[in-house]
Write a protein that holds these residues in place. Structure first.
Motif, PDB file in Angstrom:
ATOM      1  N   SER A  25      45.141  32.899  43.270  1.00  0.00           N
ATOM      2  CA  SER A  25      44.435  31.849  43.984  1.00  0.00           C
ATOM      3  C   SER A  25      43.351  31.223  43.128  1.00  0.00           C
ATOM      4  CB  SER A  25      43.799  32.415  45.261  1.00  0.00           C
ATOM      5  OG  SER A  25      42.875  33.426  44.935  1.00  0.00           O
ATOM      6  N   VAL A  26      43.129  29.918  43.325  1.00  0.00           N
ATOM      7  CA  VAL A  26      42.032  29.250  42.655  1.00  0.00           C
ATOM      8  C   VAL A  26      40.746  29.598  43.374  1.00  0.00           C
ATOM      9  CG1 VAL A  26      43.474  27.330  41.919  1.00  0.00           C
ATOM     10  CG2 VAL A  26      42.285  27.191  44.097  1.00  0.00           C
ATOM     11  N   PRO A  27      39.575  29.450  42.716  1.00  0.00           N
ATOM     12  CA  PRO A  27      38.317  29.733  43.397  1.00  0.00           C
ATOM     13  C   PRO A  27      38.187  28.907  44.672  1.00  0.00           C
ATOM     14  CG  PRO A  27      37.965  29.515  41.046  1.00  0.00           C
ATOM     15  CD  PRO A  27      39.387  29.101  41.309  1.00  0.00           C
ATOM     16  N   TRP A  28      37.671  29.523  45.705  1.00  0.00           N
ATOM     17  CA  TRP A  28      37.601  28.903  47.031  1.00  0.00           C
ATOM     18  C   TRP A  28      36.852  27.588  47.014  1.00  0.00           C
ATOM     19  CZ3 TRP A  28      40.235  30.141  51.226  1.00  0.00           C
ATOM     20  CH2 TRP A  28      39.819  29.656  52.458  1.00  0.00           C
TER      21      TRP A  28
ATOM     22  N   ALA B  35      39.616  40.485  50.832  1.00  0.00           N
ATOM     23  CA  ALA B  35      40.832  39.738  50.529  1.00  0.00           C
ATOM     24  C   ALA B  35      40.650  38.849  49.304  1.00  0.00           C
ATOM     25  CB  ALA B  35      41.240  38.896  51.739  1.00  0.00           C
ATOM     26  N   LYS B  36      39.478  38.227  49.171  1.00  0.00           N
ATOM     27  CA  LYS B  36      39.219  37.373  48.010  1.00  0.00           C
ATOM     28  C   LYS B  36      39.279  38.185  46.716  1.00  0.00           C
ATOM     29  CE  LYS B  36      36.326  33.706  49.975  1.00  0.00           C
ATOM     30  NZ  LYS B  36      34.972  33.106  49.957  1.00  0.00           N
ATOM     31  N   LYS B  37      38.680  39.370  46.747  1.00  0.00           N
ATOM     32  CA  LYS B  37      38.700  40.216  45.552  1.00  0.00           C
ATOM     33  C   LYS B  37      40.129  40.608  45.192  1.00  0.00           C
ATOM     34  CE  LYS B  37      34.098  42.207  46.288  1.00  0.00           C
ATOM     35  NZ  LYS B  37      33.341  43.439  46.634  1.00  0.00           N
ATOM     36  N   ARG B  38      40.922  40.950  46.219  1.00  0.00           N
ATOM     37  CA  ARG B  38      42.309  41.327  45.959  1.00  0.00           C
ATOM     38  C   ARG B  38      43.108  40.119  45.449  1.00  0.00           C
ATOM     39  NH1 ARG B  38      45.727  45.491  47.645  1.00  0.00           N
ATOM     40  NH2 ARG B  38      43.764  46.643  47.828  1.00  0.00           N
ATOM     41  N   GLY B  39      42.859  38.950  46.045  1.00  0.00           N
ATOM     42  CA  GLY B  39      43.555  37.750  45.609  1.00  0.00           C
ATOM     43  C   GLY B  39      43.220  37.378  44.176  1.00  0.00           C
ATOM     44  N   THR B  40      41.950  37.513  43.813  1.00  0.00           N
ATOM     45  CA  THR B  40      41.541  37.239  42.443  1.00  0.00           C
ATOM     46  C   THR B  40      42.195  38.229  41.484  1.00  0.00           C
ATOM     47  OG1 THR B  40      39.414  36.353  43.176  1.00  0.00           O
ATOM     48  CG2 THR B  40      39.573  37.060  40.884  1.00  0.00           C
TER      49      THR B  40
ATOM     50  N   ALA C 165      43.988  37.629  56.207  1.00  0.00           N
ATOM     51  CA  ALA C 165      44.097  38.251  54.881  1.00  0.00           C
ATOM     52  C   ALA C 165      45.254  37.659  54.090  1.00  0.00           C
ATOM     53  CB  ALA C 165      44.279  39.764  55.030  1.00  0.00           C
ATOM     54  N   ARG C 166      46.339  37.326  54.796  1.00  0.00           N
ATOM     55  CA  ARG C 166      47.526  36.768  54.136  1.00  0.00           C
ATOM     56  C   ARG C 166      47.241  35.420  53.497  1.00  0.00           C
ATOM     57  NH1 ARG C 166      51.045  35.658  51.501  1.00  0.00           N
ATOM     58  NH2 ARG C 166      53.305  35.852  51.779  1.00  0.00           N
ATOM     59  N   SER C 167      46.155  34.763  53.899  1.00  0.00           N
ATOM     60  CA  SER C 167      45.781  33.488  53.300  1.00  0.00           C
ATOM     61  C   SER C 167      45.290  33.653  51.872  1.00  0.00           C
ATOM     62  CB  SER C 167      44.671  32.815  54.133  1.00  0.00           C
ATOM     63  OG  SER C 167      45.095  32.581  55.460  1.00  0.00           O
ATOM     64  N   PHE C 168      44.891  34.866  51.509  1.00  0.00           N
ATOM     65  CA  PHE C 168      44.278  35.087  50.206  1.00  0.00           C
ATOM     66  C   PHE C 168      45.144  35.890  49.239  1.00  0.00           C
ATOM     67  CE2 PHE C 168      40.920  34.534  53.303  1.00  0.00           C
ATOM     68  CZ  PHE C 168      40.022  33.682  52.670  1.00  0.00           C
ATOM     69  N   VAL C 169      46.137  36.590  49.753  1.00  0.00           N
ATOM     70  CA  VAL C 169      46.939  37.475  48.895  1.00  0.00           C
ATOM     71  C   VAL C 169      48.408  37.079  48.966  1.00  0.00           C
ATOM     72  CG1 VAL C 169      45.306  39.386  49.107  1.00  0.00           C
ATOM     73  CG2 VAL C 169      47.188  39.191  50.751  1.00  0.00           C
ATOM     74  N   SER C 170      49.197  37.627  48.054  1.00  0.00           N
ATOM     75  CA  SER C 170      50.547  37.118  47.848  1.00  0.00           C
ATOM     76  C   SER C 170      51.615  37.746  48.730  1.00  0.00           C
ATOM     77  CB  SER C 170      50.942  37.315  46.375  1.00  0.00           C
ATOM     78  OG  SER C 170      50.898  38.694  46.031  1.00  0.00           O
TER      79      SER C 170
ATOM     80  N   GLU D  68      47.135  46.170  53.330  1.00  0.00           N
ATOM     81  CA  GLU D  68      46.198  47.026  52.595  1.00  0.00           C
ATOM     82  C   GLU D  68      44.777  46.481  52.708  1.00  0.00           C
ATOM     83  OE1 GLU D  68      47.607  47.245  48.621  1.00  0.00           O
ATOM     84  OE2 GLU D  68      49.427  48.377  49.128  1.00  0.00           O
ATOM     85  N   VAL D  69      44.641  45.167  52.662  1.00  0.00           N
ATOM     86  CA  VAL D  69      43.323  44.546  52.793  1.00  0.00           C
ATOM     87  C   VAL D  69      42.720  44.878  54.159  1.00  0.00           C
ATOM     88  CG1 VAL D  69      42.126  42.335  53.057  1.00  0.00           C
ATOM     89  CG2 VAL D  69      43.717  42.674  51.159  1.00  0.00           C
ATOM     90  N   VAL D  70      43.531  44.783  55.208  1.00  0.00           N
ATOM     91  CA  VAL D  70      43.032  45.106  56.553  1.00  0.00           C
ATOM     92  C   VAL D  70      42.620  46.573  56.634  1.00  0.00           C
ATOM     93  CG1 VAL D  70      43.656  45.269  58.997  1.00  0.00           C
ATOM     94  CG2 VAL D  70      44.373  43.280  57.663  1.00  0.00           C
TER      95      VAL D  70
END
Length: 211
Positions: free
Chosen positions: A93-96, A83-88, A37-42, A49-51
């Protein structure tokens, strides 16, 4: 790590509200889920929270699990989507799938100076063969080595960190990683190779062996 029963038994127990089964899954997977999850959020707090949100979604969606993939893969797909939704939302993050040449998927994976030049006895071959990997068991015994590995994983580009976290920390197969991250087999291989090369180089420097 907790040894889990086969998927059919595990899912049946979870659907029946078996608290011990749920505790076992949390113990077995939460740490690697947090790192992924940490790969996608700051922040680490956001990853936690994502987990938590993922486990809530898993509990609510158990009835929808059809066994088309392994239960673990299904859970990790929910994690990645969350995680992607939270990162966006964080706009960090740029699109995967929109990374261009020059990013982490391109360029040499190993420092070219480690290979013999045109004037060498064997042009293009190693100047000195890389040190063999120690077994994971031996590496894990040294706390300082674990700290070095953790540090370098945190510094990796997001896609590399996600792949190596799934393969080498979460013990997923290459096929599962492709399914979880929705990437091609070739892309998975490149990302994993680059991530492992960085970890190897950092460990070599730390241990004082030839790089």
């Amino acid at each position: 790590m907790t040894k889990l029963p086969p998927d059919d038994e595990l899912v049946a127990a979870l659907r029946a509200g078996d608290g011990a089964a749920f505790a076992g899954v949390l113990d077995a997977w939460s740490s690697s889920m947090l790192r992924l999850a940490r790969s996608f959020v700051s922040t680490h707090a956001t990853a936690e929270e994502v987990v938590q949100d993922t486990w809530l979604a898993v509990v609510k969606g158990l009835a929808a699990f059809e066994g088309r993939s392994s239960f673990k893969t299904w859970v990790y797909r929910i994690l990645v989507n969350t995680a992607k939704k939270r990162g966006t939302h964080e706009k960090r993050s740029v699109p995967w799938t929109s990374l261009l040449p020059g990013d982490e998927d391109h360029g040499p994976t190993v420092d070219p100076s480690r290979f013999q030049g045109p004037g060498g006895a064997y042009p293009g071959h190693w100047r000195a063969a890389p040190e063999p990997w120690d077994s994971p068991e031996k590496t894990a015994l040294a706390l300082e080595i674990r700290e070095v590995i953790t540090g370098v994983l945190d510094e990796l580009p997001a896609r590399q960190r996600a792949v190596i976290s799934l393969r080498d920390v979460g013990d997923h197969t290459a096929e599962e990683v492709c399914e979880i991250l929705q990437i091609s087999a070739a892309n998975q291989r490149v990302l994993l190779h680059r991530a492992r090369a960085v970890v190897r180089a950092r460990l070599a420097g730390y241990l004082g062996v030839a790089r």
